[in-house]
Enzyme design. Sequence first.
Site, PDB file in Angstrom:
ATOM      1  N   CYS A  51      -1.423   1.395   7.009  1.00 58.41           N
ATOM      2  CA  CYS A  51      -2.874   1.750   6.381  1.00 58.41           C
ATOM      3  C   CYS A  51      -3.353   0.352   5.701  1.00 58.41           C
ATOM      4  O   CYS A  51      -4.699   0.276   5.386  1.00 58.41           O
ATOM      5  CB  CYS A  51      -2.795   2.729   5.246  1.00 58.41           C
ATOM      6  SG  CYS A  51      -1.061   2.390   4.113  1.00 58.41           S
ATOM      7  N   ASN A  52      -2.535  -0.516   5.377  1.00 56.50           N
ATOM      8  CA  ASN A  52      -2.876  -1.723   4.670  1.00 56.50           C
ATOM      9  C   ASN A  52      -3.100  -2.914   5.681  1.00 56.50           C
ATOM     10  O   ASN A  52      -3.605  -3.926   5.191  1.00 56.50           O
ATOM     11  CB  ASN A  52      -1.935  -1.972   3.658  1.00 56.50           C
ATOM     12  CG  ASN A  52      -1.890  -1.222   2.515  1.00 56.50           C
ATOM     13  OD1 ASN A  52      -3.304  -0.659   2.087  1.00 56.50           O
ATOM     14  ND2 ASN A  52      -1.004  -1.006   1.388  1.00 56.50           N
ATOM     15  N   GLU A 114       7.398  -2.110  -3.027  1.00 61.17           N
ATOM     16  CA  GLU A 114       7.353  -0.990  -2.253  1.00 61.17           C
ATOM     17  C   GLU A 114       8.388  -0.691  -1.221  1.00 61.17           C
ATOM     18  O   GLU A 114       8.375  -1.781  -0.500  1.00 61.17           O
ATOM     19  CB  GLU A 114       5.957  -0.247  -2.068  1.00 61.17           C
ATOM     20  CG  GLU A 114       5.016  -1.289  -1.156  1.00 61.17           C
ATOM     21  CD  GLU A 114       5.460  -0.735   0.233  1.00 61.17           C
ATOM     22  OE1 GLU A 114       6.056   0.211   0.601  1.00 61.17           O
ATOM     23  OE2 GLU A 114       4.762  -1.470   0.976  1.00 61.17           O
ATOM     24  N   MET A 193       5.137   9.178   3.302  1.00 62.15           N
ATOM     25  CA  MET A 193       4.171   9.316   2.315  1.00 62.15           C
ATOM     26  C   MET A 193       4.147  10.682   1.442  1.00 62.15           C
ATOM     27  O   MET A 193       4.123  10.617   0.277  1.00 62.15           O
ATOM     28  CB  MET A 193       2.760   8.854   2.922  1.00 62.15           C
ATOM     29  CG  MET A 193       2.700   7.456   3.413  1.00 62.15           C
ATOM     30  SD  MET A 193       2.750   6.057   1.933  1.00 62.15           S
ATOM     31  CE  MET A 193       1.228   5.541   2.130  1.00 62.15           C
ATOM     32  N   ALA A 194       3.990  11.746   2.152  1.00 59.61           N
ATOM     33  CA  ALA A 194       3.748  13.035   1.769  1.00 59.61           C
ATOM     34  C   ALA A 194       5.083  13.400   0.991  1.00 59.61           C
ATOM     35  O   ALA A 194       4.927  13.753  -0.069  1.00 59.61           O
ATOM     36  CB  ALA A 194       3.785  13.907   2.716  1.00 59.61           C
TER      37      ALA A 194
END
Length: 425
Positions: A51-52, A114, A193-194
């Site tokens: 996502c990044n 992270e 992530m969830a």
Amino acid sequence: MSKIILIGINHKTAPVELREKLSFSDEETLKALEFLKQDEDIKESLIFSTCNRTEVLYVPETGEQIDKIIAFISHHKKVDISEFKNSLYIHKEDDAIRHLFRVASSLDSMVVGEPQILGQIKQAYRVAVESKASGVLLNRLMHKTFSIAKKVRKETGIGDNAVSISYAAIELANKIFSDLSQKSVMLLGAGEMAELAVEHLISNKVKDIVVANRTFKNAVDLAQKFNGQAVKFEEREDALKDVDIIISSTGATDYVLTQNQVKRVMKKRRHHTLFFIDIAVPRDIDPKINTISNAYVYDIDDLKNIVESNIEQRGKETVKAERFIEVAVLKFRKWLESLAVVPTIKALNDKMSSIVEIECKKTLSNLNHFSQEDIEAIKRMTRAIATRTIHDPILFLRNTGDHRDDSLYLNVTRQLFNLDIPEEE
């Protein structure tokens, strides 16, 4: 000597709107690697997309092939080069190696420290290996990358109090609602992530957790893990009337919740506040929902402020981590240089000479009755045997061909004869 080049965009160089346009799904990555494999100008390649960031790491056969890779990104993502060229960074050789080490060690993440990033890079490498797109150089580079990332995590405090994007999302929810214990949360998507988000939600004692996922079994599995409730993905609009916070991290290419869906549901919930946290790229939640009264949408870029407050306190640990990375870059450079023909032949000669000298010394020390002449004759003979033994391998190494991957043979030679000095991990 082969070059290592990395071309990419990330959260520092491009907004989420552009990153999502250039994001490669798993299926697209496989197709793209297959495409690069057919290109005679590209020797090895790997595509890394989260996502990044989206990054292409490759070893060109000739030249640098930078324009070709930029055109390849444009072609595969159907985005005009002019739209993204200014947001690209291009790293070569040591800079590319250093960048990769920093990314894997989570020094280049939106959230420094992270933990997810290393797993994502390992997955990207797995795909490249299965596609046979990576070779000697990238295989060695990736293994060194995993090794340095592990060292940074183990020997620095960079992961202490690390806030993942999921954690930052919960922090944001906390700020808006002040007390989450009376709030219900719906998760769209049941991936890593969830799952991380759920763990943070439980530590904040949320009232209820609802999980919706395209594969209903995955929703059930995650919901059971945390005593939540699973609903079918098609029921997500209906489920909105009973929740307060929606955290979305699916792999969908289109919005999974639109402005019209939320408008319809707001009447049923008497316009009580509805809070959306979109941690997916491409985005899951229609940003137009922000125009609806009492509905708030935050995407991944909005989480930056929360995240950045942690960076300062990790400054010292980051300095230590950067030092480890610099040492690792130097070691990898040394290995790359050893893959040139001359250093390998010299190392092979040195190794054989050393063996001859040690074994001769050992044997002759017990043969005191030999004359000096005999001793010299034995030494000459052992040196000749050693020279003849490595004569053919050296001829083979010197005979570099146009269609031969020299780095492969040099690497095998160094492994067969154990010419590399063991590195400290």
